[in-house]
Structures are given as C-alpha cells and as structure tokens.
Design a protein around this motif. Structure first.
Motif, mmCIF file in Angstrom:
data_model
loop_
_atom_site.group_PDB
_atom_site.id
_atom_site.type_symbol
_atom_site.label_atom_id
_atom_site.label_comp_id
_atom_site.label_asym_id
_atom_site.label_seq_id
_atom_site.Cartn_x
_atom_site.Cartn_y
_atom_site.Cartn_z
ATOM 1 N N HIS A 85 -5.223 5.003 5.551
ATOM 2 C CA HIS A 85 -3.975 5.644 5.943
ATOM 3 C C HIS A 85 -2.823 4.655 5.811
ATOM 4 O O HIS A 85 -2.913 3.526 6.281
ATOM 5 N N VAL A 86 -1.756 5.070 5.154
ATOM 6 C CA VAL A 86 -0.563 4.248 5.022
ATOM 7 C C VAL A 86 0.498 4.725 6.006
ATOM 8 O O VAL A 86 1.016 3.940 6.805
ATOM 9 N N ARG A 87 0.828 6.030 5.956
ATOM 10 C CA ARG A 87 1.809 6.577 6.882
ATOM 11 C C ARG A 87 1.734 8.091 6.884
ATOM 12 O O ARG A 87 1.295 8.707 5.916
ATOM 13 N N THR A 88 2.176 8.689 7.988
ATOM 14 C CA THR A 88 2.298 10.141 8.080
ATOM 15 C C THR A 88 3.550 10.462 8.867
ATOM 16 O O THR A 88 3.790 9.863 9.921
ATOM 17 N N ASP A 100 3.628 14.946 5.922
ATOM 18 C CA ASP A 100 3.803 14.194 4.679
ATOM 19 C C ASP A 100 3.069 12.877 4.884
ATOM 20 O O ASP A 100 3.542 12.003 5.604
ATOM 21 N N ALA A 101 1.898 12.748 4.264
ATOM 22 C CA ALA A 101 1.033 11.591 4.488
ATOM 23 C C ALA A 101 0.765 10.846 3.189
ATOM 24 O O ALA A 101 0.693 11.452 2.122
ATOM 25 N N VAL A 102 0.612 9.544 3.299
ATOM 26 C CA VAL A 102 0.264 8.715 2.152
ATOM 27 C C VAL A 102 -1.008 7.943 2.498
ATOM 28 O O VAL A 102 -1.128 7.368 3.585
ATOM 29 N N TYR A 103 -1.944 7.965 1.542
ATOM 30 C CA TYR A 103 -3.218 7.267 1.681
ATOM 31 C C TYR A 103 -3.499 6.500 0.398
ATOM 32 O O TYR A 103 -3.065 6.905 -0.677
ATOM 33 N N THR A 104 -4.250 5.418 0.519
ATOM 34 C CA THR A 104 -4.837 4.791 -0.657
ATOM 35 C C THR A 104 -6.296 5.230 -0.687
ATOM 36 O O THR A 104 -6.909 5.448 0.361
ATOM 37 N N ILE A 105 -6.840 5.370 -1.883
ATOM 38 C CA ILE A 105 -8.251 5.721 -2.012
ATOM 39 C C ILE A 105 -8.952 4.579 -2.730
ATOM 40 O O ILE A 105 -8.354 3.879 -3.545
ATOM 41 N N SER A 106 -10.227 4.373 -2.384
ATOM 42 C CA SER A 106 -10.962 3.267 -3.002
ATOM 43 C C SER A 106 -12.458 3.530 -2.956
ATOM 44 O O SER A 106 -12.941 4.319 -2.151
ATOM 45 N N SER A 107 -13.168 2.822 -3.823
ATOM 46 C CA SER A 107 -14.621 2.963 -3.860
ATOM 47 C C SER A 107 -15.295 2.099 -2.800
ATOM 48 O O SER A 107 -16.388 2.410 -2.353
ATOM 49 N N ALA A 108 -14.645 1.020 -2.395
ATOM 50 C CA ALA A 108 -15.177 0.139 -1.350
ATOM 51 C C ALA A 108 -14.329 0.285 -0.090
ATOM 52 O O ALA A 108 -13.165 0.686 -0.166
ATOM 53 N N LEU A 109 -14.914 -0.040 1.037
ATOM 54 C CA LEU A 109 -14.182 0.049 2.304
ATOM 55 C C LEU A 109 -12.955 -0.863 2.234
ATOM 56 O O LEU A 109 -13.080 -2.073 2.060
ATOM 57 N N PRO A 110 -11.760 -0.270 2.333
ATOM 58 C CA PRO A 110 -10.553 -1.086 2.226
ATOM 59 C C PRO A 110 -10.294 -1.875 3.505
ATOM 60 O O PRO A 110 -10.836 -1.565 4.570
ATOM 61 N N ARG A 111 -9.465 -2.888 3.381
ATOM 62 C CA ARG A 111 -9.036 -3.640 4.556
ATOM 63 C C ARG A 111 -8.127 -2.772 5.400
ATOM 64 O O ARG A 111 -7.480 -1.868 4.895
ATOM 65 N N GLY A 112 -8.072 -3.083 6.665
ATOM 66 C CA GLY A 112 -7.162 -2.366 7.550
ATOM 67 C C GLY A 112 -7.893 -1.638 8.651
ATOM 68 O O GLY A 112 -9.110 -1.466 8.617
ATOM 69 N N LEU A 113 -7.118 -1.201 9.620
ATOM 70 C CA LEU A 113 -7.678 -0.529 10.782
ATOM 71 C C LEU A 113 -7.780 0.982 10.617
ATOM 72 O O LEU A 113 -8.575 1.622 11.256
ATOM 73 N N LYS A 114 -6.950 1.552 9.769
ATOM 74 C CA LYS A 114 -6.888 3.002 9.632
ATOM 75 C C LYS A 114 -7.639 3.470 8.392
ATOM 76 O O LYS A 114 -7.101 4.162 7.543
#
Length: 133
Positions: A85-88, A100-114
């Motif tokens: 999660h980046v922002r909503t 209005d939400a922005v997310y990054t998607i990835s094949s591996a567990l991304p860094r960050g808390l959300k």
C-alpha cells in the motif's frame, strides 16, 4: 522561530476540523453496501492506481478494504503474489463513497509495513463478500 507555524497549526487544527463533520448517509440497518465498480490504471511498471466506488459504506475503512481487495486480485491476475500500500484517499458525497488508492505489486514480499499477501487477501475478501476485479 520555525516551530511557531507548526505549533499554531497543531493548536488550530481541532477547531478547524470540528466544522467538517458531515452527516453520514448509510443504507438501512442490516443492508449490505453496494459496490459500484473498480477502475485500474497502470501508472508505471509495478505502480498501480485503483479507483473504487460504492454506496452505503459505514466508514472509510470499508472503502479502503474494497481498494485493497482490488489490488490483491490485480496482483494475482498479473502473476504477482504481493502488493504494498502506498496511499489511499477517500471522499464521500451523501451515500456515495469513492476511493483512490495506489499500490505497488511484486512477486516477492516487498519492504514496508503495509504489505499484503494477494492470495490470502483475495480469499478474505470473498469471505467478507467484498468483490474484487
């Protein structure tokens, strides 16, 4: 001297926000929210914008959950297992809610808390009756 504007903002914020309370228009007691659709916009590579609309949400959290479900399903469709999660932002007009939400998607567990595990999240969304894409 620089602390003064911040202090003034902190002191005046509660007074300015007290007039912002809007009447919440919800569906009748026991009625389920109405999910009005998801718009997906690829911003850049792994960065995706999700715009959701619904009626009768009880609060912002339900709109955020709808966007999270959309992000999780999108990640799976694209062959990825995770999202971050980046922002909503959420807005309400009467009984209509927009997220209005922005997310990054990835094949591996991304860094960050959300971060979310897409497969688990989609399963939870189905159990809660929240549609995905």
């Amino acid at each position: 001297m620089r602390a003064w504007p911040i202090l003034a903002t902190l002191l005046l914020a509660p007074a300015s926000l007290s007039g912002c309370a809007a009447a919440v228009a919800a569906l009748p007691e026991g009625a389920s929210p109405i999910y009005d659709g998801i718009e997906t916009i690829l911003l850049d590579g792994d960065l995706v914008n999700f715009r959701v609309a619904m009626q009768g949400a009880r609060n912002e959290l339900e709109v955020e959950a709808y966007a999270r479900c959309a992000a999780a399903q999108y990640a799976l469709i694209r062959g990825f297992g995770f999202a971050r999660h980046v922002r909503t932002t959420v807005a309400q007009t009467g009984s209509k809610w927009r997220g209005d939400a922005v997310y990054t998607i990835s094949s591996a567990l991304p860094r960050g808390l959300k971060t979310i595990d897409a497969e688990v999240t989609v399963r939870d969304c189905g159990a809660q009756g929240i549609p995905t894409i």
